[in-house]
Design an enzyme around this catalytic site. Structure first.
Site, short mmCIF file in Angstrom:
data_model
loop_
_atom_site.label_atom_id
_atom_site.label_comp_id
_atom_site.label_asym_id
_atom_site.label_seq_id
_atom_site.Cartn_x
_atom_site.Cartn_y
_atom_site.Cartn_z
CD GLU A 1 -4.77 4.28 -1.30
OE1 GLU A 1 -5.52 4.24 -1.97
OE2 GLU A 1 -4.71 4.58 -0.11
CG ASP B 1 -1.73 0.99 1.32
OD1 ASP B 1 -3.04 0.95 0.73
OD2 ASP B 1 -1.39 2.14 1.92
CB ILE B 2 1.26 4.24 -2.26
CG1 ILE B 2 1.37 3.36 -3.48
CG2 ILE B 2 1.83 5.47 -2.25
CD1 ILE B 2 0.81 3.96 -4.79
#
Ligand SMILES: [Mg+2]
Length: 299
Positions: free
Chosen positions: A213, A170-171
């Site tokens: 994301e 996950d960003i």
């Protein structure tokens, strides 16, 4: 494109082979239905079949029925050759699942265009399949396609008793990127991020978009230490990225958190349970300060 000829009659067989090669097709030649069926059991079977009706061992309609019954990804376009042009025969052939007919002795030009129709249908099907399985923004697998492929890999790895690992990433602070730079820049970050994941993965790994994301990577054959190594390589390469926005302003820097989980052999594991453990490990990485890799089951 790969094609298969099944024809017991040597002159007709040679003619078909010569024409098809001349028109640029890859050709596999077989002398009867059972030989053709053997070819079909193997991976990478041809998508287009030109089969005679009357053949020893297995006839054309039986071959067609068997192909229709098998679970195979990608459509098989089936052209039946027949000396029998009677209406009942044609109906019987269609009932067996044939797409088209050609009455022998066949006309060369007619054969060519009937094959072209088959090729067009196969290509359309491939395009539809691509659209249905791909995330349009990033070009990686969409969630459903990723899960399907992972389920297949889990079955294979359990059968062969070989390891499999899954990464969920996950960003970090992605919302801030959208807020500070706008959604267009956010989309660019997602694209560059997935490019980086794909580049840092091994040839047989596959990447999917799990949510906004959030991305997932399947690592067939990877044990825990290998999956940690791959995740670390990905994490570092993301950290080093400088993403230049379309308007040419200051480069955007991002980091990502990774969770890794290994396939459990002794349980009824599925993609969902594997992803869930990777997700928990990823949240641990978030809690511990982000931009790091956590492995499920490790303290
Ligand atoms: Mg024959």
């Amino acid at each position: 494109m790969k094609t298969l000829i099944a024809e017991d009659e040597p002159v007709s067989r040679r003619m078909l082979e010569t024409f098809l090669r001349k028109w640029g097709y890859d050709v596999i030649v077989t002398c009867d239905g059972s030989e053709a069926w053997e070819i079909f059991q193997k991976p990478d079977a041809p998508n287009l079949v030109i089969s005679d009706w009357m053949m020893p061992n297995m006839n054309g309609p039986d071959l067609c029925r068997k192909i229709r019954e098998m679970e195979k990804s990608g459509y098989t376009y089936f052209i039946l050759l027949t000396a029998m042009g009677k209406k009942e025969d044609v109906i019987q052939g269609f009932q067996a699942g044939a797409d088209d007919f050609l009455v022998k002795p066949f006309d060369r030009e007619e054969l060519k265009y009937r094959i072209r129709i088959g090729e067009r249908i196969i290509k359309l099907e491939q395009q539809i399949l691509h659209l249905a399985t791909t995330d349009s923004l990033t070009g990686v697998l969409n969630r459903r396609a990723f899960i399907e492929r992972t389920e297949e890999q889990i079955h294979r790895c359990v059968r062969e008793n070989s390891p499999l690992a899954l990464l969920l990433t996950d960003i970090d602070y992605f919302k801030k990127i959208n807020d500070n730079y706008g959604h267009q820049a956010g989309d660019l970050v997602l694209q560059k991020f997935t490019d980086q994941l794909t580049r840092s993965s091994r040839p047989y790994d596959f990447v999917g978009r799990y949510g906004g994301e959030e991305f997932v990577v399947s690592l067939p054959g990877a044990d825990m230490s290998q999956s940690r190594a791959v995740a670390d390589r990905m994490r570092k390469s993301v950290e080093e990225m400088k993403i230049i926005p379309q308007d040419g302003s200051e480069p955007i820097r991002v980091t990502a958190s990774f969770g890794a989980a290994s396939l459990l052999m002794d349980s009824k594991e599925n993609a969902e349970s594997l992803i869930k453990r990777a997700d928990e490990a990823m949240y641990k990485a978030k809690r511990e300060g982000r931009n790091r890799v956590c492995v499920a089951g490790e303290e």
